[in-house]
Design an enzyme around this catalytic site. Structure first.
Site, PDB file in Angstrom:
ATOM      1  N   TYR A 222     -10.588   3.281  15.160  1.00 17.19           N
ATOM      2  CA  TYR A 222      -9.649   3.839  14.170  1.00 17.19           C
ATOM      3  C   TYR A 222      -9.600   5.371  14.271  1.00 17.19           C
ATOM      4  CZ  TYR A 222      -7.531   4.380   9.479  1.00 17.19           C
ATOM      5  OH  TYR A 222      -6.713   4.704   8.420  1.00 17.19           O
TER       6      TYR A 222
ATOM      7  N   GLY B 265      -0.456   0.711   9.848  1.00 18.64           N
ATOM      8  CA  GLY B 265      -1.741   0.931  10.496  1.00 18.64           C
ATOM      9  C   GLY B 265      -2.747  -0.106  10.052  1.00 18.64           C
TER      10      GLY B 265
ATOM     11  N   GLY C 199       0.779  -1.236   0.000  1.00 17.72           N
ATOM     12  CA  GLY C 199       0.000   0.000   0.000  1.00 17.72           C
ATOM     13  C   GLY C 199       0.810   1.285   0.000  1.00 17.72           C
ATOM     14  N   ILE C 200       0.397   2.213   0.858  1.00 21.10           N
ATOM     15  CA  ILE C 200       1.023   3.540   0.901  1.00 21.10           C
ATOM     16  C   ILE C 200       2.502   3.426   1.286  1.00 21.10           C
ATOM     17  CG2 ILE C 200       0.997   5.745   2.164  1.00 21.10           C
ATOM     18  CD1 ILE C 200      -2.100   5.402   2.386  1.00 21.10           C
TER      19      ILE C 200
ATOM     20  N   PRO D  89      -4.695  11.084   4.892  1.00 19.04           N
ATOM     21  CA  PRO D  89      -5.321  10.710   3.617  1.00 19.04           C
ATOM     22  C   PRO D  89      -6.796  10.423   3.801  1.00 19.04           C
ATOM     23  CG  PRO D  89      -3.414   9.286   4.157  1.00 19.04           C
ATOM     24  CD  PRO D  89      -3.798  10.031   5.394  1.00 19.04           C
ATOM     25  N   GLY D  90      -7.528  10.552   2.698  1.00 20.85           N
ATOM     26  CA  GLY D  90      -8.927  10.114   2.663  1.00 20.85           C
ATOM     27  C   GLY D  90      -8.955   8.675   2.187  1.00 20.85           C
TER      28      GLY D  90
ATOM     29  N   GLN E  66     -16.003   3.420  12.839  1.00 21.47           N
ATOM     30  CA  GLN E  66     -14.543   3.447  13.020  1.00 21.47           C
ATOM     31  C   GLN E  66     -14.156   4.165  14.315  1.00 21.47           C
ATOM     32  OE1 GLN E  66     -12.602   5.122   9.536  1.00 21.47           O
ATOM     33  NE2 GLN E  66     -12.818   3.198   8.429  1.00 21.47           N
TER      34      GLN E  66
HETATM   35  P1  NAP Z   1      -2.244  -1.680   3.925  1.00 21.44           P
HETATM   36  O1  NAP Z   1      -2.238  -1.702   2.434  1.00 21.44           O
HETATM   37  O2  NAP Z   1      -3.186  -2.557   4.662  1.00 21.44           O
HETATM   38  O3  NAP Z   1      -0.743  -1.943   4.440  1.00 21.44           O
HETATM   39  C1  NAP Z   1      -0.480  -1.877   5.827  1.00 21.44           C
HETATM   40  C2  NAP Z   1       1.002  -2.017   6.071  1.00 21.44           C
HETATM   41  O4  NAP Z   1       1.205  -1.945   7.495  1.00 21.44           O
HETATM   42  C3  NAP Z   1       1.561  -3.353   5.627  1.00 21.44           C
HETATM   43  O5  NAP Z   1       2.882  -3.158   5.176  1.00 21.44           O
HETATM   44  C4  NAP Z   1       1.534  -4.184   6.897  1.00 21.44           C
HETATM   45  O6  NAP Z   1       2.522  -5.197   6.947  1.00 21.44           O
HETATM   46  C5  NAP Z   1       1.872  -3.116   7.931  1.00 21.44           C
HETATM   47  N1  NAP Z   1       1.429  -3.495   9.261  1.00 21.44           N
HETATM   48  C6  NAP Z   1       0.157  -3.733   9.697  1.00 21.44           C
HETATM   49  N2  NAP Z   1       0.168  -4.065  11.000  1.00 21.44           N
HETATM   50  C7  NAP Z   1       1.473  -4.046  11.400  1.00 21.44           C
HETATM   51  C8  NAP Z   1       2.141  -4.301  12.619  1.00 21.44           C
HETATM   52  N3  NAP Z   1       1.469  -4.661  13.728  1.00 21.44           N
HETATM   53  N4  NAP Z   1       3.480  -4.181  12.658  1.00 21.44           N
HETATM   54  C9  NAP Z   1       4.183  -3.828  11.557  1.00 21.44           C
HETATM   55  N5  NAP Z   1       3.609  -3.573  10.357  1.00 21.44           N
HETATM   56  C10 NAP Z   1       2.267  -3.683  10.290  1.00 21.44           C
HETATM   57  O7  NAP Z   1      -2.533  -0.207   4.465  1.00 21.44           O
HETATM   58  P2  NAP Z   1      -2.486   1.213   3.718  1.00 21.44           P
HETATM   59  O8  NAP Z   1      -3.832   1.450   3.139  1.00 21.44           O
HETATM   60  O9  NAP Z   1      -1.285   1.323   2.866  1.00 21.44           O
HETATM   61  O10 NAP Z   1      -2.361   2.169   4.999  1.00 21.44           O
HETATM   62  C11 NAP Z   1      -1.115   2.728   5.407  1.00 21.44           C
HETATM   63  C12 NAP Z   1      -1.397   3.811   6.434  1.00 21.44           C
HETATM   64  O11 NAP Z   1      -2.241   4.796   5.847  1.00 21.44           O
HETATM   65  C13 NAP Z   1      -2.147   3.303   7.673  1.00 21.44           C
HETATM   66  O12 NAP Z   1      -1.666   3.953   8.820  1.00 21.44           O
HETATM   67  C14 NAP Z   1      -3.577   3.706   7.389  1.00 21.44           C
HETATM   68  O13 NAP Z   1      -4.302   3.867   8.589  1.00 21.44           O
HETATM   69  C15 NAP Z   1      -3.363   5.013   6.662  1.00 21.44           C
HETATM   70  N6  NAP Z   1      -4.504   5.394   5.826  1.00 21.44           N
HETATM   71  C16 NAP Z   1      -4.898   4.624   4.779  1.00 21.44           C
HETATM   72  C17 NAP Z   1      -5.984   5.021   4.021  1.00 21.44           C
HETATM   73  C18 NAP Z   1      -6.478   4.237   2.842  1.00 21.44           C
HETATM   74  O14 NAP Z   1      -7.534   4.587   2.308  1.00 21.44           O
HETATM   75  N7  NAP Z   1      -5.787   3.233   2.400  1.00 21.44           N
HETATM   76  C19 NAP Z   1      -6.657   6.212   4.346  1.00 21.44           C
HETATM   77  C20 NAP Z   1      -6.230   6.962   5.421  1.00 21.44           C
HETATM   78  C21 NAP Z   1      -5.139   6.556   6.158  1.00 21.44           C
HETATM   79  P3  NAP Z   1       2.191  -6.708   6.426  1.00 21.44           P
HETATM   80  O15 NAP Z   1       2.193  -6.632   4.931  1.00 21.44           O
HETATM   81  O16 NAP Z   1       3.279  -7.560   6.945  1.00 21.44           O
HETATM   82  O17 NAP Z   1       0.841  -7.056   6.978  1.00 21.44           O
END
Ligand code: NAP
Length: 241
Positions: free
Chosen positions: A150, A88, A12-13, A180-181, A147
């Site tokens: 969250y 996250g 992801g991000i 981010p949204g 949420q």
């Molecule tokens: P994602 O695709 O689900 O990827 C999450 C990443 O975090 C993965 O690399 C995962 O590792 C890692 N992770 C999860 N739990 C962990 C832990 N306990 N210890 C270490 N690493 C851990 O998420 P994303 O959408 O890219 O989100 C990234 C951030 O952006 C988060 O903080 C999220 O809350 C924030 N965000 C996302 C969105 C959205 O729409 N996507 C919007 C607002 C904010 P593994 O691959 O090993 O599981």
């Protein structure tokens, strides 16, 4: 060469940030929790830049592991210039059905995680300067039904960002947050079609953002052009909030 440490860089991000920072000549270390195969293929895919990229398996909830990762990165790549608290999770549930375990899991990952890593790097940054970027969410600004866990974790992260930025500004340490949204990643793919359609209907721009857009904002905030920017929350949400 500057050194960046990104938590949750395997997907992801975080993955887009690893690529963006590696492409901008940073040495990049990142953590992941479970997905070793994704971490490995990310490093391999970096080509020549893979020589200055390192992946660590570590659960962000674990304080001792955070200390260990930071020590290992410093010994291998050098002092950490940029920390991005990105890892996250979401565990959505109507509040009347919210289990303490779901509440705790989200708070410990999204709020204890940034505490653990920031605490591990802050001594070095106070001595040499540095940048901490926290990946929050619009959920922490406007609150999103379903949420509560969250939203609470991300609102907490925003408060942490603002308080820490005041404490360490005089040591040339900058602390900012990105909110981010809806960004197209595994996290949003897990939404069912109906929830997804409803969510997109609330976005004035009518579409989700991309991990690369968030990564480029992070690169800007980490760099010299943002040298006078601290204590801020940067929303990137297509108008959602
Ligand atoms: P994602 O695709 O689900 O990827 C999450 C990443 O975090 C993965 O690399 C995962 O590792 C890692 N992770 C999860 N739990 C962990 C832990 N306990 N210890 C270490 N690493 C851990 O998420 P994303 O959408 O890219 O989100 C990234 C951030 O952006 C988060 O903080 C999220 O809350 C924030 N965000 C996302 C969105 C959205 O729409 N996507 C919007 C607002 C904010 P593994 O691959 O090993 O599981």
């Amino acid at each position: 060469m500057k050194v960046a440490l990104i938590t949750g860089g395997s997907r992801g991000i975080g993955q887009a940030m690893v690529k963006e920072f590696a492409g901008a000549c940073y040495s990049v270390a990142f953590t992941y929790n479970e997905n070793g195969a994704a971490a490995e293929s990310l490093v391999t895919g970096l080509g020549e830049q893979a020589q200055r990229a390192l992946a660590y398996q570590a659960d962000v909830r674990d304080f001792a592991q955070a200390q260990g990762v930071v020590k290992a990165v410093q010994e291998t790549l050098g002092p950490i210039d940029v920390l991005i608290n990105n890892a996250g999770i979401r565990r959505d549930r109507a509040f009347h059905n919210m289990d303490p375990e779901l509440w705790r899991e989200v708070i410990e990952t999204n709020l204890m995680g940034p505490f653990n890593y920031s605490r591990a790097v802050i001594g070095g940054m106070i001595r040499r300067g540095g940048v901490i970027l926290n990946v929050a969410s619009v959920s922490g600004l406007i609150g999103i039904a379903g949420q509560t866990n969250y939203s609470a974790s991300k609102a907490g992260l925003i408060g942490f960002t603002k308080a820490l930025s005041r404490e360490v500004a005089r040591f040339s340490v900058r602390v900012n947050a990105i909110a981010p949204g809806v960004i197209e990643t595994d996290m949003t793919e897990s939404l069912d079609e109906n929830a997804r359609r409803k969510l997109l209907a609330h976005i004035p721009m009518g579409c989700p953002g991309t991990p690369e857009q968030v990564a480029r904002l992070a690169l800007y905030l980490a760099g010299e052009d943002a040298a006078y920017v601290t204590g801020q929350v940067f929303t990137m949400d297509g108008g959602l909030s």
